[in-house]
Design a protein around this motif. Structure first.
Motif, short mmCIF file in Angstrom:
data_model
loop_
_atom_site.label_atom_id
_atom_site.label_comp_id
_atom_site.label_asym_id
_atom_site.label_seq_id
_atom_site.Cartn_x
_atom_site.Cartn_y
_atom_site.Cartn_z
N LYS A 189 0.87 -1.18 0.00
CA LYS A 189 0.00 0.00 0.00
C LYS A 189 0.90 1.22 0.00
N GLU A 240 -4.43 6.90 -1.58
CA GLU A 240 -3.84 5.61 -1.20
C GLU A 240 -4.06 4.63 -2.35
N HIS A 241 -3.03 3.83 -2.62
CA HIS A 241 -3.09 2.82 -3.69
C HIS A 241 -2.66 1.48 -3.09
N MET A 242 -3.22 0.39 -3.62
CA MET A 242 -2.76 -0.94 -3.23
C MET A 242 -2.30 -1.69 -4.48
N LYS A 277 -0.56 -5.42 -6.01
CA LYS A 277 -0.44 -6.85 -5.77
C LYS A 277 0.50 -7.46 -6.81
N SER A 288 4.87 3.96 2.38
CA SER A 288 4.33 2.67 1.99
C SER A 288 4.37 1.70 3.16
N ASN A 337 4.03 -2.84 3.72
CA ASN A 337 4.12 -4.11 3.02
C ASN A 337 3.62 -5.24 3.89
N TRP A 349 -1.49 5.38 10.23
CA TRP A 349 -1.59 4.56 9.02
C TRP A 349 -0.51 3.47 9.01
N TRP A 357 -1.43 -3.07 8.79
CA TRP A 357 -1.85 -3.19 7.39
C TRP A 357 -3.26 -2.63 7.19
N TRP A 392 -6.11 5.17 5.65
CA TRP A 392 -5.55 6.50 5.42
C TRP A 392 -6.68 7.51 5.53
#
Length: 148
Positions: free
Chosen positions: A76, A85-87, A89, A104, A106, A135, A139, A143
């Motif tokens: 993230k 916020e971005h996730m 994979k 970030s 992990n 944040w 995990w 945010w």
């Protein structure tokens, strides 16, 4: 320098990743890792390996464009310029432009291949705010959407 083919075997790769959170294989490195014959080119290539949940403190790269390819696990990222916020994979590729403040976290078992250009250590750590600390605590911590 004579043209050559440089290699890092799977065994070297796995051993380095087991003992270092960030392993740099090739590039313009301030501290080359002894087990690899580093190419002095204008870039860096390495691996982030996170056996446990890891929070990466907010920082910015003034000169480096950074590309990240998620091999395993999940990442993230918060873009502090936009508050988004971005996730990411496995199979996702993402990048940071120079000057983008970001942080970030992990999941355990995450492995990310990264490439930076022009290379060299230009990482500048940024202050921690209460929102950033919250944040980064787990995990699942959300945010708040702010631009810190």
């Amino acid at each position: 320098m004579e043209p050559t083919i440089r290699t890092v075997t799977k065994e070297q790769f796995d051993q380095a990743c087991a003992t270092h959170q960030h392993t740099y294989f090739f590039g313009n490195l301030a501290k080359p890792q002894e087990q690899f014959a580093c190419h002095p080119g204008p870039f860096e290539l390495g691996m982030g390996s996170y056996p446990q949940f890891t929070f990466e403190a907010p920082h910015v790269h003034a000169a480096n464009q950074e590309f990240n390819y998620v091999l395993e696990g999940a990442v993230k990222v918060v873009n502090l310029e936009t508050g988004q916020e971005h996730m990411f994979k496995p199979g996702d590729l993402f990048s940071y432009d120079p000057g983008v403040r970001h942080l970030s976290k992990n999941l355990p078992g995450t492995r990310v291949l990264f490439f930076k250009s022009p290379g060299g250590n230009d990482k500048e750590l940024l202050p921690l705010s209460p929102a950033i600390e919250a944040w980064g605590s787990s995990w699942d911590a959300p945010w708040d959407g702010s631009r810190a």
